[in-house]
Write a protein that holds these residues in place. Structure first.
Motif, PDB file in Angstrom:
ATOM      1  N   SER A  59       0.879  -1.164   0.000  1.00 31.08           N
ATOM      2  CA  SER A  59       0.000   0.000   0.000  1.00 31.08           C
ATOM      3  C   SER A  59       0.912   1.207   0.000  1.00 31.08           C
ATOM      4  N   VAL A  60       0.839   1.992  -1.077  1.00 34.04           N
ATOM      5  CA  VAL A  60       1.797   3.074  -1.285  1.00 34.04           C
ATOM      6  C   VAL A  60       1.058   4.334  -1.707  1.00 34.04           C
ATOM      7  N   CYS A  61       1.464   5.465  -1.136  1.00 36.08           N
ATOM      8  CA  CYS A  61       0.917   6.753  -1.553  1.00 36.08           C
ATOM      9  C   CYS A  61       2.021   7.793  -1.487  1.00 36.08           C
ATOM     10  N   LEU A  62       2.288   8.436  -2.608  1.00 36.63           N
ATOM     11  CA  LEU A  62       3.268   9.513  -2.702  1.00 36.63           C
ATOM     12  C   LEU A  62       2.508  10.790  -2.992  1.00 36.63           C
ATOM     13  N   ARG A  63       2.587  11.717  -2.062  1.00 35.30           N
ATOM     14  CA  ARG A  63       1.715  12.892  -2.091  1.00 35.30           C
ATOM     15  C   ARG A  63       2.539  14.171  -2.206  1.00 35.30           C
ATOM     16  N   ASP A  96      -5.651   2.606  -0.606  1.00 38.57           N
ATOM     17  CA  ASP A  96      -6.726   2.515   0.378  1.00 38.57           C
ATOM     18  C   ASP A  96      -6.790   1.157   1.072  1.00 38.57           C
ATOM     19  N   ASP A  97      -5.934   0.235   0.662  1.00 34.90           N
ATOM     20  CA  ASP A  97      -5.912  -1.074   1.319  1.00 34.90           C
ATOM     21  C   ASP A  97      -5.407  -0.922   2.756  1.00 34.90           C
ATOM     22  N   VAL A  98      -6.011  -1.693   3.646  1.00 32.86           N
ATOM     23  CA  VAL A  98      -5.609  -1.667   5.052  1.00 32.86           C
ATOM     24  C   VAL A  98      -4.624  -2.800   5.306  1.00 32.86           C
ATOM     25  N   LEU A  99      -3.424  -2.440   5.739  1.00 32.12           N
ATOM     26  CA  LEU A  99      -2.367  -3.408   6.022  1.00 32.12           C
ATOM     27  C   LEU A  99      -1.947  -3.289   7.486  1.00 32.12           C
TER      28      LEU A  99
END
Length: 266
Positions: free
Chosen positions: A19-23, A35-38
């Motif tokens: 689960s990766v988000c670069l903002r 949005d996956d819950v890990l």
């Protein structure tokens, strides 16, 4: 940036949930299953630190006894010290700098898990939670993991801290100051070439970082905010594995994501 992130993750090890988000400010130029819950291991301690940071500043001087904490070993240094009481502020520093488990449990005993959960709700977090105290052993009578979360929420959390908008500017600055002391630069932040023991703004005039990591037998995670001459990025990179033998390969992939961020912030 999305194409480069996809290429990095696709050539990484099989058998990993990412689960990766670069903002970049309010935009998200790259993500994967954000949005996956890990499981997030010690990253969930961010919510505890946020609850402590948003309380009356005078409460930071209150003393907390080690005997009030659920006993636990592993990460942290308080277990090796002779002092039996520390201030709330000092405990927060230990949690941020070394992910100190005993200090974490002492702070949870002080503020309560219900207050931490309420803080998460107040911050708009729906997928990210600190579920329990830190334990050396888990059975079916307690939550199966310390914390969980999604990359989108965690990157947003760090973006709010960086913008001075997590509760307010003073709370954000307090939290960022603690997180800048983190000594674990083994994951995404390994690409930033910082001194793990001294990388505050006054120590490093180039790239600046605050972050929190999480590690256990099935988790590697790094969430933070990095800035440089070319800009700034908030990031959350979470990996869950079944086979711990994959961890070296996961770390190598996380380093590549860090390289991508370095190229962006210069």
């Amino acid at each position: 940036m999305q194409e480069r992130l996809d290429a990095i993750l696709d050539r990484g090890p099989a058998g990993v949930r990412w689960s990766v988000c670069l903002r970049d400010g309010v935009s998200t130029p790259a993500e994967r299953a954000a949005d996956d819950v890990l499981g997030t291991a010690s990253i969930g301690k961010l919510l505890l630190l946020a609850e402590v940071a948003r309380r009356d500043p005078s409460s930071l001087d209150r003393r907390v006894a080690r005997c009030d904490a659920v006993p636990v070993a592993d990460s942290g240094i308080w277990q090796h010290l002779r002092v039996d009481e520390l201030s709330v502020h000092d405990l927060a520093v230990l949690v941020a700098a070394t992910s100190d488990n005993l200090a974490t449990n002492a702070l949870i005993a002080h503020v309560g898990l219900d207050a931490v959960a309420a803080c998460g709700r107040d911050l708009g977090l729906r997928r990210t939670s600190l579920l329990d105290v830190v334990r050396g052993f888990r059975d079916d009578t307690v939550p199966e993991q310390l914390s969980c979360g999604s990359a989108r929420e965690l990157a947003g959390f760090m973006a709010a801290v960086a913008a001075g908008q997590l509760v307010d500017a003073s709370v954000s600055a307090r939290l960022a100051g603690w997180l800048a002391l983190n000594t674990d630069l083994s994951m995404v932040a390994s690409a930033f070439a910082l001194d793990p023991l001294a990388h505050t703004a006054r120590d490093e005039p180039g790239v600046r970082l605050f972050n929190k990591t999480g590690t256990n037998s099935g988790v590697r995670g790094d969430v933070g905010h990095v800035s440089g001459a070319g800009g700034s990025m908030s990031y959350a990179v979470l990996a869950n594995v079944i086979d711990p033998a994959l961890h070296p390969h996961v770390l190598a992939t996380m380093r590549e994501v860090g390289d991508l961020l370095v190229d962006r912030v210069g």
